[in-house]
Structure formats: structure tokens, C-alpha cells
Design a protein around this motif. Sequence first.
Motif, PDB file in Angstrom:
ATOM      1  N   ILE A 169      -3.133 -39.403  32.212  1.00  0.00           N
ATOM      2  CA  ILE A 169      -2.179 -40.124  31.366  1.00  0.00           C
ATOM      3  C   ILE A 169      -0.873 -39.338  31.290  1.00  0.00           C
ATOM      4  O   ILE A 169      -0.857 -38.168  30.913  1.00  0.00           O
ATOM      5  N   HIS A 170       0.217 -40.006  31.635  1.00  0.00           N
ATOM      6  CA  HIS A 170       1.539 -39.379  31.634  1.00  0.00           C
ATOM      7  C   HIS A 170       2.555 -40.371  31.088  1.00  0.00           C
ATOM      8  O   HIS A 170       2.613 -41.524  31.526  1.00  0.00           O
ATOM      9  N   ASN A 171       3.320 -39.941  30.106  1.00  0.00           N
ATOM     10  CA  ASN A 171       4.316 -40.809  29.471  1.00  0.00           C
ATOM     11  C   ASN A 171       3.700 -42.113  28.958  1.00  0.00           C
ATOM     12  O   ASN A 171       4.299 -43.188  29.042  1.00  0.00           O
ATOM     13  N   GLY A 172       2.464 -42.014  28.445  1.00  0.00           N
ATOM     14  CA  GLY A 172       1.802 -43.160  27.849  1.00  0.00           C
ATOM     15  C   GLY A 172       1.196 -44.133  28.833  1.00  0.00           C
ATOM     16  O   GLY A 172       0.703 -45.191  28.431  1.00  0.00           O
ATOM     17  N   LYS A 173       1.179 -43.783  30.138  1.00  0.00           N
ATOM     18  CA  LYS A 173       0.648 -44.664  31.173  1.00  0.00           C
ATOM     19  C   LYS A 173      -0.429 -43.949  31.981  1.00  0.00           C
ATOM     20  O   LYS A 173      -0.365 -42.732  32.187  1.00  0.00           O
ATOM     21  N   VAL A 174      -1.422 -44.716  32.451  1.00  0.00           N
ATOM     22  CA  VAL A 174      -2.403 -44.178  33.386  1.00  0.00           C
ATOM     23  C   VAL A 174      -1.743 -44.116  34.762  1.00  0.00           C
ATOM     24  O   VAL A 174      -1.234 -45.123  35.259  1.00  0.00           O
ATOM     25  N   LYS A 175      -1.747 -42.919  35.349  1.00  0.00           N
ATOM     26  CA  LYS A 175      -1.026 -42.700  36.610  1.00  0.00           C
ATOM     27  C   LYS A 175      -1.841 -41.830  37.559  1.00  0.00           C
ATOM     28  O   LYS A 175      -2.786 -41.153  37.160  1.00  0.00           O
ATOM     29  N   GLN A 176      -1.397 -41.834  38.799  1.00  0.00           N
ATOM     30  CA  GLN A 176      -1.742 -40.793  39.749  1.00  0.00           C
ATOM     31  C   GLN A 176      -0.423 -40.186  40.210  1.00  0.00           C
ATOM     32  O   GLN A 176       0.501 -40.895  40.613  1.00  0.00           O
ATOM     33  N   ILE A 177      -0.336 -38.864  40.125  1.00  0.00           N
ATOM     34  CA  ILE A 177       0.901 -38.178  40.495  1.00  0.00           C
ATOM     35  C   ILE A 177       0.616 -37.134  41.565  1.00  0.00           C
ATOM     36  O   ILE A 177      -0.535 -36.767  41.821  1.00  0.00           O
ATOM     37  N   VAL A 178       1.676 -36.666  42.208  1.00  0.00           N
ATOM     38  CA  VAL A 178       1.584 -35.499  43.083  1.00  0.00           C
ATOM     39  C   VAL A 178       1.585 -34.276  42.179  1.00  0.00           C
ATOM     40  O   VAL A 178       2.561 -34.019  41.462  1.00  0.00           O
ATOM     41  N   GLY A 179       0.471 -33.543  42.177  1.00  0.00           N
ATOM     42  CA  GLY A 179       0.242 -32.502  41.182  1.00  0.00           C
ATOM     43  C   GLY A 179       1.349 -31.478  41.070  1.00  0.00           C
ATOM     44  O   GLY A 179       1.775 -31.119  39.980  1.00  0.00           O
ATOM     45  N   GLY A 180       1.852 -31.005  42.190  1.00  0.00           N
ATOM     46  CA  GLY A 180       2.863 -29.959  42.173  1.00  0.00           C
ATOM     47  C   GLY A 180       4.222 -30.427  41.717  1.00  0.00           C
ATOM     48  O   GLY A 180       5.134 -29.611  41.538  1.00  0.00           O
ATOM     49  N   SER A 181       4.380 -31.743  41.498  1.00  0.00           N
ATOM     50  CA  SER A 181       5.688 -32.288  41.116  1.00  0.00           C
ATOM     51  C   SER A 181       5.886 -32.374  39.610  1.00  0.00           C
ATOM     52  O   SER A 181       6.977 -32.701  39.145  1.00  0.00           O
ATOM     53  N   LEU A 182       4.863 -32.099  38.831  1.00  0.00           N
ATOM     54  CA  LEU A 182       4.924 -32.290  37.385  1.00  0.00           C
ATOM     55  C   LEU A 182       5.865 -31.275  36.739  1.00  0.00           C
ATOM     56  O   LEU A 182       5.780 -30.079  36.993  1.00  0.00           O
ATOM     57  N   LYS A 183       6.785 -31.785  35.904  1.00  0.00           N
ATOM     58  CA  LYS A 183       7.754 -30.931  35.221  1.00  0.00           C
ATOM     59  C   LYS A 183       7.812 -31.301  33.744  1.00  0.00           C
ATOM     60  O   LYS A 183       7.782 -32.479  33.386  1.00  0.00           O
ATOM     61  N   ASP A 184       7.910 -30.290  32.886  1.00  0.00           N
ATOM     62  CA  ASP A 184       8.129 -30.561  31.470  1.00  0.00           C
ATOM     63  C   ASP A 184       9.520 -31.124  31.231  1.00  0.00           C
ATOM     64  O   ASP A 184       9.712 -32.036  30.428  1.00  0.00           O
ATOM     65  N   GLU A 185      10.499 -30.586  31.931  1.00  0.00           N
ATOM     66  CA  GLU A 185      11.878 -31.026  31.736  1.00  0.00           C
ATOM     67  C   GLU A 185      12.020 -32.484  32.152  1.00  0.00           C
ATOM     68  O   GLU A 185      11.772 -32.856  33.304  1.00  0.00           O
ATOM     69  N   GLY A 186      12.370 -33.310  31.189  1.00  0.00           N
ATOM     70  CA  GLY A 186      12.530 -34.733  31.461  1.00  0.00           C
ATOM     71  C   GLY A 186      11.222 -35.479  31.638  1.00  0.00           C
ATOM     72  O   GLY A 186      11.227 -36.654  32.030  1.00  0.00           O
ATOM     73  N   ASN A 187      10.086 -34.817  31.374  1.00  0.00           N
ATOM     74  CA  ASN A 187       8.771 -35.445  31.563  1.00  0.00           C
ATOM     75  C   ASN A 187       8.661 -36.081  32.944  1.00  0.00           C
ATOM     76  O   ASN A 187       8.181 -37.207  33.104  1.00  0.00           O
ATOM     77  N   ALA A 188       9.119 -35.354  33.956  1.00  0.00           N
ATOM     78  CA  ALA A 188       9.241 -35.908  35.297  1.00  0.00           C
ATOM     79  C   ALA A 188       8.010 -35.613  36.141  1.00  0.00           C
ATOM     80  O   ALA A 188       7.336 -34.599  35.972  1.00  0.00           O
ATOM     81  N   ALA A 189       7.727 -36.535  37.074  1.00  0.00           N
ATOM     82  CA  ALA A 189       6.657 -36.348  38.056  1.00  0.00           C
ATOM     83  C   ALA A 189       6.853 -37.343  39.183  1.00  0.00           C
ATOM     84  O   ALA A 189       7.357 -38.451  38.977  1.00  0.00           O
ATOM     85  N   GLU A 190       6.463 -36.935  40.384  1.00  0.00           N
ATOM     86  CA  GLU A 190       6.452 -37.855  41.524  1.00  0.00           C
ATOM     87  C   GLU A 190       5.198 -38.721  41.428  1.00  0.00           C
ATOM     88  O   GLU A 190       4.080 -38.204  41.446  1.00  0.00           O
ATOM     89  N   GLU A 191       5.386 -40.018  41.313  1.00  0.00           N
ATOM     90  CA  GLU A 191       4.280 -40.935  41.043  1.00  0.00           C
ATOM     91  C   GLU A 191       3.747 -41.568  42.328  1.00  0.00           C
ATOM     92  O   GLU A 191       4.515 -42.054  43.159  1.00  0.00           O
ATOM     93  N   ASN A 192       2.422 -41.573  42.457  1.00  0.00           N
ATOM     94  CA  ASN A 192       1.761 -42.333  43.516  1.00  0.00           C
ATOM     95  C   ASN A 192       1.378 -43.730  43.051  1.00  0.00           C
ATOM     96  O   ASN A 192       1.363 -44.674  43.840  1.00  0.00           O
ATOM     97  N   PHE A 193       1.033 -43.830  41.771  1.00  0.00           N
ATOM     98  CA  PHE A 193       0.507 -45.095  41.246  1.00  0.00           C
ATOM     99  C   PHE A 193       0.672 -45.104  39.739  1.00  0.00           C
ATOM    100  O   PHE A 193       0.374 -44.119  39.073  1.00  0.00           O
ATOM    101  N   VAL A 194       1.153 -46.220  39.215  1.00  0.00           N
ATOM    102  CA  VAL A 194       1.232 -46.435  37.770  1.00  0.00           C
ATOM    103  C   VAL A 194       0.471 -47.715  37.468  1.00  0.00           C
ATOM    104  O   VAL A 194       0.811 -48.792  37.969  1.00  0.00           O
ATOM    105  N   SER A 195      -0.575 -47.601  36.668  1.00  0.00           N
ATOM    106  CA  SER A 195      -1.442 -48.748  36.409  1.00  0.00           C
ATOM    107  C   SER A 195      -0.823 -49.694  35.385  1.00  0.00           C
ATOM    108  O   SER A 195      -0.166 -49.266  34.441  1.00  0.00           O
ATOM    109  N   GLU A 196      -1.085 -50.976  35.585  1.00  0.00           N
ATOM    110  CA  GLU A 196      -0.733 -51.968  34.576  1.00  0.00           C
ATOM    111  C   GLU A 196      -1.783 -52.023  33.473  1.00  0.00           C
ATOM    112  O   GLU A 196      -1.564 -52.641  32.431  1.00  0.00           O
ATOM    113  N   GLN A 197      -2.928 -51.382  33.714  1.00  0.00           N
ATOM    114  CA  GLN A 197      -4.018 -51.340  32.744  1.00  0.00           C
ATOM    115  C   GLN A 197      -3.912 -50.076  31.902  1.00  0.00           C
ATOM    116  O   GLN A 197      -3.396 -49.049  32.353  1.00  0.00           O
TER     117      GLN A 197
END
Length: 273
Positions: free
Chosen positions: A9-37
Motif C-alpha cells: 500500500i502506497h499513497n492509499g492505493k494497492v500498488k506494485q512498485i520498483v523497490g529501489g525507486s521508493l523515496k520519502d521525498e514527495g512520496n514518490a515511486a516508480e509504479e508497475n501497477f496501481v489497482s482499482e481495488q
Amino acid sequence: MEFRPCIDIHNGKVKQIVGGSLKDEGNAAEENFVSEQDAVFFAEFYKKYKVRGGHIILLNREGSEHYEASRMQAMAALKAFPGGLQIGGGIHPGNAVGYLNAGASHVIVTSYVFQGGNIHYGRLKELADLIGRERLVLDLSCRKRNGAYYIVTDRWQNYTEAELNEETLDLLSAYCSEFLVHAVDVEGKAEGIERPIVSLLGEWGKLPVTYAGGVHDFQDLELLRMLGKERVNVTIGSALDLFGGNMKFSDVIAWMYGGTDGADEKQSADETI
């Protein structure tokens, strides 16, 4: 060897991200998938398939703009599948009991114990004494540096001086009942597993351990089973059809357990997602 599902869960959404891309600044991450569920959907889905021992991971820092939205998603998922899911992300003595009371089977801890680059055994003992060793999972997610794998913290952004090896596993195993290991360099890339990590975990084999990172097809599962000596459980993220990948959830369950626990009586993952 068991399949352990995940709800990241990232920014209130169920996601799959590229792990090494996660940053606290700006709550940023490279996203592979953001679920509508939402997270409850996935918790109820895993519950229907009787797949236990999965983990919810909160990817926002406590106190950040989106943390509360992510936490509420997590709490609702725990309620939907009481005793079926573990939870990690910002766990400390002030919230661990609350998550267990909300329905988590275990809490997963990293940053509270690994601070300033070192293992704080006093903090680790404090947590184990508070909730019981049997309900504590240590996240030993790691990245490669100078030819070795080192445990990383703070949403995988900071290296510690703790190397992932048999000595570290032996020392930490006195305080917990299980380990979770994300191979962060391949997390979310679905390009193959980190063989040295899986081999290490399989050779050690003294506590249950779940590996996550890089699985992209059934050949990877075969390799993981062989290198892990049937001792290493596995999470599949971006490659799973639930998260936009090509590996069907029902096929993974059938491959893992030789059946689908009545899944043929339910809608397929393709139809429900």
C-alpha cells in the motif's frame, strides 16, 4: 515451500512498485501497477483461497501526507482476514499491539531495530518481550554492495552495516519466529530471482522465511524450490495476474499445492480483478 501473498500500500492505493525507486521525498515511486481495488478486496480474495501468511506492507513513512490513508487501508484489510495476514512498515512498540489486536497474525519490523546502520538488540528484545517472539517477523530486505548483501531500512532507502549471512540469521533468530527478505535490487522488475540470496536462505533453513523479488515465471519458481531446498516460501508481485502480470493466481496455487482449494468453484482472478 508455500506461496505467501502480498498487499503493498502506497499513497492509499494497492500498488506494485520498483523497490529501489521508493523515496520519502514527495512520496514518490516508480509504479508497475496501481489497482482499482482496495486492500479489503485483496484480503477477502486471499481468504477465499485459504492462502494465509501473506503480508501487508505500508510503503509511506509514518507522519507523511498519505500515511493515514495507507494505514486505514491496512486496518480494513486486517479486519477482513483476521489472523491471515502479517503487517509491516513503521512498526514500533507504540503501534505493534494495536495491529495485532486489529487482526494481524504477526508484525514485521525493520527500521525500529536497524537504526544508524546497526542492529539494536535492546530494541529487538523490547519488541519480542512486548508481543512475544512467536508474533514477530524481521524484515531483512537487502541490496548488494561491494559484492555482499546488506540489510536496508527506511523503505529500502538506507544501507545498514549488517550483512545478510548465516551469522546474522543465527543471531536474530533468537528474537523472532520468521524472516521476510525482499531482494530490493530486483523487486518489482520481474526479471528473475537473486540466486545467491535464495541459496543462502535455503542452506540456513532454521526458521520459516519468505523471499520476494524478481519472480516472473514458473521456471523461477522451480529454481527457487531447488535453490531454497523446499524451505523458502515465496511472494510474487508484479508478475502475478492480480497485479497486471502474466502468471495466473490459480495456476500458481495449483503449481504450489497440486490443487486450488476449491478455486474452480469461484470466479477466476481474471474475472474478479
